[in-house]
Enzyme design. Sequence first.
Site, PDB file in Angstrom:
ATOM      1  N   ASN A   1      -7.547   9.472  -5.343  1.00 27.52           N
ATOM      2  CA  ASN A   1      -8.212   8.482  -6.184  1.00 27.52           C
ATOM      3  C   ASN A   1      -9.050   9.162  -7.261  1.00 27.52           C
ATOM      4  OD1 ASN A   1      -7.382   6.089  -4.632  1.00 27.52           O
ATOM      5  ND2 ASN A   1      -8.632   7.026  -3.031  1.00 27.52           N
TER       6      ASN A   1
ATOM      7  N   GLU B   1       0.818  -1.219   0.000  1.00 33.63           N
ATOM      8  CA  GLU B   1       0.000   0.000   0.000  1.00 33.63           C
ATOM      9  C   GLU B   1       0.851   1.267   0.000  1.00 33.63           C
ATOM     10  OE1 GLU B   1      -3.150   0.736  -0.382  1.00 33.63           O
ATOM     11  OE2 GLU B   1      -3.894  -1.310  -0.477  1.00 33.63           O
TER      12      GLU B   1
ATOM     13  N   ASP C   1      -6.512   8.333  -0.048  1.00 36.68           N
ATOM     14  CA  ASP C   1      -6.035   7.248   0.806  1.00 36.68           C
ATOM     15  C   ASP C   1      -4.922   7.801   1.679  1.00 36.68           C
ATOM     16  OD1 ASP C   1      -7.769   5.467  -0.457  1.00 36.68           O
ATOM     17  OD2 ASP C   1      -6.260   4.857  -1.917  1.00 36.68           O
TER      18      ASP C   1
ATOM     19  N   SER D   1     -11.800  10.835  -3.656  1.00 37.84           N
ATOM     20  CA  SER D   1     -11.423  10.490  -2.284  1.00 37.84           C
ATOM     21  C   SER D   1      -9.905  10.379  -2.205  1.00 37.84           C
ATOM     22  CB  SER D   1     -12.085   9.164  -1.869  1.00 37.84           C
ATOM     23  OG  SER D   1     -11.541   8.085  -2.607  1.00 37.84           O
TER      24      SER D   1
ATOM     25  N   ASN E   1      -8.995   4.810   3.151  1.00 34.93           N
ATOM     26  CA  ASN E   1      -9.754   5.666   2.251  1.00 34.93           C
ATOM     27  C   ASN E   1     -10.673   6.644   2.990  1.00 34.93           C
ATOM     28  OD1 ASN E   1     -12.426   5.992   0.424  1.00 34.93           O
ATOM     29  ND2 ASN E   1     -10.582   5.906  -0.839  1.00 34.93           N
TER      30      ASN E   1
ATOM     31  N   ASP F   1     -12.125   8.927  -7.868  1.00 32.16           N
ATOM     32  CA  ASP F   1     -13.454   9.339  -7.408  1.00 32.16           C
ATOM     33  C   ASP F   1     -13.419  10.585  -6.520  1.00 32.16           C
ATOM     34  OD1 ASP F   1     -12.451   8.375  -5.003  1.00 32.16           O
ATOM     35  OD2 ASP F   1     -14.051   6.907  -4.696  1.00 32.16           O
TER      36      ASP F   1
END
Length: 148
Positions: free
Chosen positions: A65, A54, A71, A69, A78, A67
Amino acid sequence: MTRALFISLLSCLVAINQAHLISRCDLAKVLYQEDLDKFEGYSLSDWLCLAFVESNFNISKVNENTDGSFDYGIFQINSHYWCNDHQSHSENICHVECQELLNPNLLSTIHCAKKIVSRAGGMKNWASWNTHCSGRPLSYWMTGCLLG
């Protein structure tokens, strides 16, 4: 030309200094102290593999991201579901500010990760764990780490 090279080098050094990396074995110790070994059936090696795939053990990593959002942190938690970043709609299931997931002491991150793993799907909630860690031999992640 020399000035441009100097500015480029300086930019790289600033970017490197902004990363807050933790060693594999130091992370294993923290995870062990916070009772993550065998938590919901996952070994410390599972957690170490997750942190590597990750964030490459980067506690301060933030990733945007498609969309909208973000992380956050070593486990790339998220903002749409788990934390509040005040930038996008969030369910904030972990009841934590996303910036807190960048804290080097990792306690908020670990608390939230435990909530995520306790839900349906466990570590499969992280697509990268599913792709790179699930069903693979992972014991080498603990090689050379002394816990105790």
